[in-house]
Design a protein around this motif. Structure first.
Motif, PDB file in Angstrom:
ATOM      1  N   UNK A 207     113.568  58.139  45.001  1.00 53.98           N
ATOM      2  CA  UNK A 207     112.208  58.589  45.320  1.00 53.98           C
ATOM      3  C   UNK A 207     111.371  58.802  44.056  1.00 53.98           C
ATOM      4  N   UNK A 208     111.998  59.365  43.021  1.00 51.96           N
ATOM      5  CA  UNK A 208     111.273  59.599  41.763  1.00 51.96           C
ATOM      6  C   UNK A 208     110.827  58.263  41.175  1.00 51.96           C
ATOM      7  N   UNK A 209     111.731  57.307  41.102  1.00 56.38           N
ATOM      8  CA  UNK A 209     111.394  55.999  40.531  1.00 56.38           C
ATOM      9  C   UNK A 209     110.319  55.314  41.364  1.00 56.38           C
ATOM     10  N   UNK A 210     110.462  55.344  42.685  1.00 54.69           N
ATOM     11  CA  UNK A 210     109.450  54.701  43.536  1.00 54.69           C
ATOM     12  C   UNK A 210     108.094  55.390  43.417  1.00 54.69           C
ATOM     13  N   UNK A 211     108.085  56.708  43.285  1.00 50.00           N
ATOM     14  CA  UNK A 211     106.815  57.414  43.088  1.00 50.00           C
ATOM     15  C   UNK A 211     106.148  56.934  41.806  1.00 50.00           C
ATOM     16  N   UNK A 212     106.935  56.808  40.741  1.00 45.32           N
ATOM     17  CA  UNK A 212     106.381  56.333  39.470  1.00 45.32           C
ATOM     18  C   UNK A 212     105.905  54.890  39.577  1.00 45.32           C
ATOM     19  N   UNK A 213     106.684  54.049  40.237  1.00 40.34           N
ATOM     20  CA  UNK A 213     106.318  52.632  40.372  1.00 40.34           C
ATOM     21  C   UNK A 213     105.070  52.422  41.218  1.00 40.34           C
ATOM     22  N   UNK A 214     104.834  53.319  42.171  1.00 41.41           N
ATOM     23  CA  UNK A 214     103.705  53.138  43.093  1.00 41.41           C
ATOM     24  C   UNK A 214     102.504  54.002  42.739  1.00 41.41           C
ATOM     25  N   UNK A 215     102.572  54.669  41.599  1.00 40.30           N
ATOM     26  CA  UNK A 215     101.430  55.460  41.154  1.00 40.30           C
ATOM     27  C   UNK A 215     101.297  56.810  41.849  1.00 40.30           C
ATOM     28  N   UNK A 216     102.305  57.226  42.549  1.00 36.33           N
ATOM     29  CA  UNK A 216     102.274  58.542  43.174  1.00 36.33           C
ATOM     30  C   UNK A 216     102.777  59.583  42.170  1.00 36.33           C
ATOM     31  N   UNK A 217     102.620  60.842  42.519  1.00 39.15           N
ATOM     32  CA  UNK A 217     103.011  61.915  41.604  1.00 39.15           C
ATOM     33  C   UNK A 217     104.497  62.247  41.756  1.00 39.15           C
ATOM     34  N   UNK A 218     105.267  61.831  40.770  1.00 40.88           N
ATOM     35  CA  UNK A 218     106.689  62.163  40.768  1.00 40.88           C
ATOM     36  C   UNK A 218     106.871  63.658  40.498  1.00 40.88           C
ATOM     37  N   UNK A 219     105.996  64.237  39.722  1.00 38.96           N
ATOM     38  CA  UNK A 219     106.083  65.674  39.438  1.00 38.96           C
ATOM     39  C   UNK A 219     105.890  66.474  40.726  1.00 38.96           C
ATOM     40  N   UNK A 220     104.951  66.054  41.549  1.00 40.13           N
ATOM     41  CA  UNK A 220     104.715  66.722  42.826  1.00 40.13           C
ATOM     42  C   UNK A 220     105.936  66.585  43.744  1.00 40.13           C
ATOM     43  N   UNK A 221     106.505  65.404  43.756  1.00 39.74           N
ATOM     44  CA  UNK A 221     107.715  65.158  44.540  1.00 39.74           C
ATOM     45  C   UNK A 221     108.832  66.103  44.095  1.00 39.74           C
ATOM     46  N   UNK A 222     109.021  66.229  42.799  1.00 38.84           N
ATOM     47  CA  UNK A 222     110.061  67.114  42.254  1.00 38.84           C
ATOM     48  C   UNK A 222     109.775  68.583  42.594  1.00 38.84           C
ATOM     49  N   UNK A 223     108.495  68.981  42.524  1.00 40.21           N
ATOM     50  CA  UNK A 223     108.129  70.355  42.871  1.00 40.21           C
ATOM     51  C   UNK A 223     108.418  70.651  44.342  1.00 40.21           C
ATOM     52  N   UNK A 224     108.082  69.704  45.207  1.00 41.01           N
ATOM     53  CA  UNK A 224     108.337  69.864  46.644  1.00 41.01           C
ATOM     54  C   UNK A 224     109.833  69.964  46.908  1.00 41.01           C
ATOM     55  N   UNK A 225     110.603  69.128  46.229  1.00 47.66           N
ATOM     56  CA  UNK A 225     112.052  69.142  46.408  1.00 47.66           C
ATOM     57  C   UNK A 225     112.648  70.437  45.879  1.00 47.66           C
ATOM     58  N   UNK A 226     112.155  70.906  44.755  1.00 49.45           N
ATOM     59  CA  UNK A 226     112.636  72.163  44.173  1.00 49.45           C
ATOM     60  C   UNK A 226     112.387  73.307  45.163  1.00 49.45           C
ATOM     61  N   UNK A 227     111.201  73.339  45.766  1.00 49.29           N
ATOM     62  CA  UNK A 227     110.873  74.387  46.740  1.00 49.29           C
ATOM     63  C   UNK A 227     111.824  74.335  47.941  1.00 49.29           C
ATOM     64  N   UNK A 228     112.154  73.142  48.388  1.00 43.16           N
ATOM     65  CA  UNK A 228     113.071  72.999  49.521  1.00 43.16           C
ATOM     66  C   UNK A 228     114.480  73.461  49.143  1.00 43.16           C
ATOM     67  N   UNK A 229     114.920  73.114  47.953  1.00 49.66           N
ATOM     68  CA  UNK A 229     116.236  73.578  47.485  1.00 49.66           C
ATOM     69  C   UNK A 229     116.266  75.111  47.400  1.00 49.66           C
ATOM     70  N   UNK A 230     115.232  75.701  46.847  1.00 50.22           N
ATOM     71  CA  UNK A 230     115.184  77.152  46.719  1.00 50.22           C
ATOM     72  C   UNK A 230     115.148  77.840  48.085  1.00 50.22           C
ATOM     73  N   UNK A 231     114.430  77.251  49.033  1.00 49.00           N
ATOM     74  CA  UNK A 231     114.380  77.799  50.387  1.00 49.00           C
ATOM     75  C   UNK A 231     115.785  77.815  50.996  1.00 49.00           C
ATOM     76  N   UNK A 232     116.484  76.691  50.872  1.00 55.47           N
ATOM     77  CA  UNK A 232     117.829  76.599  51.428  1.00 55.47           C
ATOM     78  C   UNK A 232     118.794  77.541  50.706  1.00 55.47           C
ATOM     79  N   UNK A 233     118.627  77.676  49.400  1.00 55.04           N
ATOM     80  CA  UNK A 233     119.482  78.591  48.640  1.00 55.04           C
ATOM     81  C   UNK A 233     119.289  80.039  49.101  1.00 55.04           C
ATOM     82  N   UNK A 234     118.033  80.434  49.387  1.00 61.77           N
ATOM     83  CA  UNK A 234     117.775  81.790  49.893  1.00 61.77           C
ATOM     84  C   UNK A 234     118.439  81.981  51.256  1.00 61.77           C
ATOM     85  N   UNK A 235     118.335  80.961  52.109  1.00 64.33           N
ATOM     86  CA  UNK A 235     118.939  81.024  53.437  1.00 64.33           C
ATOM     87  C   UNK A 235     120.468  81.146  53.343  1.00 64.33           C
ATOM     88  N   UNK A 236     121.064  80.343  52.472  1.00 62.27           N
ATOM     89  CA  UNK A 236     122.522  80.393  52.303  1.00 62.27           C
ATOM     90  C   UNK A 236     122.973  81.720  51.698  1.00 62.27           C
TER      91      UNK A 236
END
Length: 174
Positions: A100-129
């Motif tokens: 996803x990171x590579x495709x975001x970069x290749x298609x001009x999308x924000x890879x940083x935003x993708x990583x931030x969204x993923x980080x938030x999801x990981x943190x949410x799941x970590x709090x739940x666990x």
């Protein structure tokens, strides 16, 4: 997880009906993914055909006959061999996140935003666990710890990748 081997291992303590096997499986291993009755009976049928279990008794009831299964010597040997084999570590060399990171970069999308969204999801799941772990028994705590350690490794990778996004963008643009 090998459902067949797990059911065989549960049978080592003594003969059980399919319903009892499902209940024991769900109690010990199926907190997040209970075993379907159909899967229990299909697995038991296969184990019976392969000689790993035998029918120890049949009880008539209001519905279909209830078979009680017992593990055979061949089944005990099979479980012993399975338990002795180490599990293959999963190196995750073909990660969906990396793709996803590579495709975001290749298609001009924000890879940083993708990583931030993923980080938030990981943190949410970590709090739940972490909440689940605090209220759980030892088995649940160990399962949650396993998942949390994997999520922590993912978070380290997300941070490292975020720090190297500019360099990665240059390399894949070539």
């Amino acid at each position: 997880m090998s459902i067949g081997h797990t059911l065989l291992g549960l049978l080592e303590s003594g003969p059980r009906h399919g319903y009892d096997l499902k209940r024991a499986f769900d109690e010990k291993f199926g907190h997040d993914r209970p075993l379907a009755y159909g899967q229990v009976y299909a697995t038991m049928s296969r184990l019976l055909k392969n000689g790993f279990v035998e029918v120890d008794g049949v009880e008539a009831g209001g519905g279909p006959e209830r078979k009680r299964y017992a593990i055979t010597e061949a089944g005990i040997t099979d479980v012993s061999q399975w338990l002795a084999q180490p599990e293959k570590p999963e190196p995750y060399l073909q990660s969906t996140l990396y793709t996803k990171v590579v495709l975001a970069l290749l298609t001009g999308r924000s890879a940083a935003e993708l990583l931030d969204t993923q980080r938030a999801e990981h943190l949410r799941l970590m709090r739940e666990l972490t909440r689940r772990k605090q209220g759980g028994d030892l088995a649940d705590q160990l399962i949650c710890d396993h998942a949390l350690f994997h999520l922590e490794a993912d978070l380290r990778w997300l941070e490292l990748t975020a720090a190297r996004l500019d360099q990665l963008a240059k390399e894949i643009a070539r």
